[in-house]
Design an enzyme around this catalytic site. Sequence first.
Site: not given
Length: 318
Positions: A47, A114-115, A267, A295
Site C-alpha cells: 500500500g 512492495s511497501w 515490474d 507487480h
Amino acid sequence: MNQCVRYLSPASLPISAAWLPVAGGHRLYVEEHGEPDGIPVLVLHGGPGSGNSRAHLQFFAAGRYRVVLPDQRGAGRSEPAGCCEYNTTVDLLDDIESLRRALGFERWLVVGGSWGATLGLLYAAAHQQCVGGLLLRNPFLARACDFDAFFGGQKAHFPLAWHAWEKLGAPGAPGAMLPWLVEEFATAGSVRLQSLVEAWHGWESALSGSPVRSLSAGEIAGLLQRYRLQCHYFGQSCFLPDNAVFSAAVSVAAAGLPVRVVQGMSDLVCPPAGASALLERLPSATCDGVPGVGHDPFAPAMQGAMRAALAHLAAGWR
C-alpha cells in the site's frame, strides 16, 4: 521443488482472529493460519493501506508455518477504518513489535511485498534479535525519485491511462503530480473523488499490466480508503528520510540476517533497478529475478519463486 507439497488455501479458516489494541486509539485486525506450533511468519501487506489478503497463504507449505496476517493501521478491517491520525511509519513499526510480544514469539520470519518489504526491512534493522529471516518481494525504496517515477514518470509509456489524470487537471511537470493529488484527496467532493479513484486505479492497472475494468460502488469505497492512506504517507515521504531504506539494509547486512529478495523483472511500480540498488547494500542476500512478471504477487511464476524462497529460509530456521 517437491510437487507433492501441499500449500495453505485462501479458503482456509483462521486458527485465530482478533483485534489487537495499540496506541492512539487504533485496533489491528489480526488473523493466524496454519500450525499453532509451526514456524512463525509475519506477512506485511503493501500500500500503504491495502490491507492483508488470505491469498498470501498459498505461499506457505501446509503443516510447516504459523502465518500471521495483520491489517496495518487504518487498513483492511483494522479500526478506525481509514484513520490517518496517529498513523505513521514509526507507529506501524511499533505495532509490529507489539504484535510479536502479544503473540509470545521470540523470533519470526518476516515476509513483505512492495511497501510491506519497506516495513519489513525497517523493522528488521530496529529489532534484529527478533527476526530469523527476511523475504522481500519487489521492494519499494520510498525515495523521492520513486514517488516521482510512479506519479507521472511513466506517462509517455501509458498515454491512455495518463489522459484520465490529465482530464482531471493533473500537472505534468516532474514532481508536481503527488502534491496535486494530496491536495485533491483532501479537498475534493464525492463526485470528483470517484473520478480520482477511477483514474488512480486505471493508472495502477496500466503499470501492473492488469486489465482496466469498471468498479462497483463497494470497490470504489474501498479504494478511496486505501488511496487516502497512501496520500497521507506519500505526501510525507512515508515519514522517512530519503535513504532510510538503504540505511536499514546496511544495518541488516551488518547483523548477518538471512535475506532473500524476489523481484518481478517486468515490474514498473517497484522496478528491478530498485532491487539492484538495495542488493548493493545487502551483499549476502540472495535475489531471484522472475522474468515476465510485474507487480502481481500471485502470478504463477512469482508464486513459485516465493514458495522456493520461503523453503530456503525455513530450512535455515533454528
